[in-house]
Design a protein around this motif. Sequence first.
Motif, mmCIF file in Angstrom:
data_model
loop_
_atom_site.group_PDB
_atom_site.id
_atom_site.type_symbol
_atom_site.label_atom_id
_atom_site.label_comp_id
_atom_site.label_asym_id
_atom_site.label_seq_id
_atom_site.Cartn_x
_atom_site.Cartn_y
_atom_site.Cartn_z
ATOM 1 N N ASP A 138 0.829 -1.201 0.000
ATOM 2 C CA ASP A 138 0.000 0.000 0.000
ATOM 3 C C ASP A 138 0.866 1.256 0.000
ATOM 4 O O ASP A 138 0.541 2.255 -0.658
ATOM 5 N N LYS A 139 1.987 1.211 0.709
ATOM 6 C CA LYS A 139 2.910 2.357 0.728
ATOM 7 C C LYS A 139 3.562 2.530 -0.636
ATOM 8 O O LYS A 139 3.749 3.655 -1.108
ATOM 9 N N LEU A 184 2.240 1.684 -3.520
ATOM 10 C CA LEU A 184 1.224 2.228 -4.424
ATOM 11 C C LEU A 184 0.968 3.711 -4.154
ATOM 12 O O LEU A 184 0.717 4.484 -5.078
ATOM 13 N N SER A 185 1.057 4.116 -2.897
ATOM 14 C CA SER A 185 0.906 5.525 -2.553
ATOM 15 C C SER A 185 2.007 6.355 -3.187
ATOM 16 O O SER A 185 1.763 7.443 -3.740
ATOM 17 N N CYS A 188 1.499 6.493 -7.002
ATOM 18 C CA CYS A 188 0.454 7.464 -7.326
ATOM 19 C C CYS A 188 0.988 8.894 -7.207
ATOM 20 O O CYS A 188 0.683 9.754 -8.036
ATOM 21 N N ARG A 189 1.801 9.130 -6.216
ATOM 22 C CA ARG A 189 2.359 10.479 -6.009
ATOM 23 C C ARG A 189 3.215 10.925 -7.197
ATOM 24 O O ARG A 189 3.126 12.071 -7.649
ATOM 25 N N HIS A 213 -5.972 3.873 -4.585
ATOM 26 C CA HIS A 213 -5.069 4.893 -5.135
ATOM 27 C C HIS A 213 -5.415 5.347 -6.550
ATOM 28 O O HIS A 213 -5.032 6.454 -6.936
ATOM 29 N N LYS A 252 -4.447 6.978 -12.709
ATOM 30 C CA LYS A 252 -4.551 7.996 -11.657
ATOM 31 C C LYS A 252 -5.642 9.016 -11.993
ATOM 32 O O LYS A 252 -5.706 9.471 -13.124
#
Length: 202
Positions: free
Chosen positions: A124-125, A127-128, A131-132, A182, A202
């Motif tokens: 999850d981190k 993917l975060s 996405c950023r 995300h 995104k």
Amino acid sequence: MANVKENSKTAFNQQADTYDNDIKGQHARSLYPVMLKKLSELPYHTALDLGCGTGEMMKRILQQNGDKTLYGIDLSEKMLEVAREKLGNEVNLVLGDSENLPFSDNFFDVVYCNDSFHHYPLPDKVLSEVCRVLKPGGTFIMCDCWQPAIGRAIMNFYMKHSKEGDVKIYSEREIRELFSGHFSKVFWEHIGNTSCIAWGIK
């Protein structure tokens, strides 16, 4: 979590010199054509290879279109050495962790990950971060291992004791749930008996 990453780094440092030819890299190599096909369907200029290994995917992308600006990140120093020997200054290679990408926000048109997502202890981190660094409307593509429920349960049991940094093989539902946190649009497809491709916009 740190042990998982250290195990991954050690294993891939040991595999680097033969990864492009031996059985350790066979599954990743089987997914190159799938990833290339999906990338060829997208309009993009800048791309990040997450867990780039020996740089073989980047090499193949540039063979198709030398105008792309490519970046690769990997935990393994030895893998990156092989990639540098192969690609020289044609790409931008970074030693680093996919949980903390050293790139600015909205930087890439595409981020892709070939056969390394199952090594990430905090998906999850990752993917975060993906996405950023993706531009609005950008795409993340992941090709990875897949197994039906019984096979997946057996493999995930053994992965708990992996000395090579393997973490988990995900079901379609799990991937869709992770990605949906995300990305605005999420897609998943089965590939053969042992693989899948998923992508999010995104």
